[in-house]
Motif scaffolding. Structure first.
Motif: not given
Length: 257
Positions: A23, A137-138, A140-145
């Motif tokens: 994070n 995955a990292l 993708r998750d960063r883009k989502a937030r």
């Protein structure tokens, strides 16, 4: 499913990927493909001497320590491979001869000689695919937030290659997208550089070393850079700290730019 006789990692050996500071608040995503010289138990020594297994053919000495220093100071997420590139070089695609090399510089690697399709697939599925899936995955998750991602891969290289001394101390590498590398070079070469720094040295795209940058940077339109440090500069804790601090400064200023 890979047959049991080709299973690369035991359950006790765990996952092949480690993510630190998942994070992290920085836009920088630090990647270290050649962080470790650890071999999976089933492969023994691959027929290599202790000297060879401690050398740069097995890993990038000092690279993980430098990557961790950057990650810690910038609060940047770091992802690294836990096993040696002798089993699978995660900066090479499966079809590359260098992914599971039969020879590295002066060393023949008996345990990699004449691998059949099943063994190559087993190593790919155990090491390469999970590593790059974790990076995806990292991102993708960063883009989502709504968190920007700028990729920096950290490597080290040997001072002497095939008997020839390398003068360059830090290489700033890129493929077709040079935006972030240009920024890093502009900062590094302003004034009196602390190190001898060059673009796409001692390797470049023609040597096949930008696979991770292409796979995750260019394909997603993300700024990216690969940093190579001559490993005699980071052979001990003091050197690793100095280089990590220096690179952290370059990267911080380049991100701001």
């Amino acid at each position: 499913m890979v047959p049991a006789q080709f299973k690369v990692l035991s359950e006790a050996e765990g996952e092949c990927v480690t993510v630190e500071r998942p994070n992290g608040r920085s836009s920088l995503l630090v990647i270290c493909e050649h962080a470790s010289r650890l071999l999976p138990e089933r492969y023994g020594t691959l027929g290599l001497s202790a000297e060879a297994l401690e050398s740069h053919i097995a890993w990038d000495p000092g690279a993980l320590a430098v990557a961790r220093g950057i990650s810690r100071t910038l609060d940047a997420t770091l992802i690294h491979q836990r096993f040696s590139r002798l089993i699978y070089d995660c900066n090479r695609p499966p079809e590359s001869a260098g992914a599971m090399p039969e020879k590295s510089e002066i060393y023949e690697i008996p345990g990699n000689a004449g691998l059949n399709a099943e063994e190559r697939l087993a190593r790919t599925e155990a090491l390469y695919i999970p590593f790059h899936d974790a990076i995806r995955a990292l991102i993708r998750d960063r883009k989502a937030r709504g968190q920007e991602t700028v990729i920096a891969t950290i490597h080290s290289f040997t001072p002497v290659y095939h008997g020839k001394m390398r003068a360059v101390e830090i290489g700033i590498l890129h493929d077709k997208d040079s935006r972030f590398a240009d920024s890093v070079l502009n900062v590094a070469l302003t004034g009196s550089p602390l190190y001898k720094i060059e673009r796409n040295e001692p390797y470049g795209p023609a040597d096949g070393v930008t696979h991770t940058l292409v796979l995750h940077g260019l394909s997603n339109g993300l700024r990216n850079v690969m940093i190579e440090v001559r490993n005699d500069l980071i052979s001990d804790q003091d050197g690793q700290g100095v280089v990590a601090d220096y690179l952290t400064g370059l990267l911080r200023q380049s991100l701001d730019a």
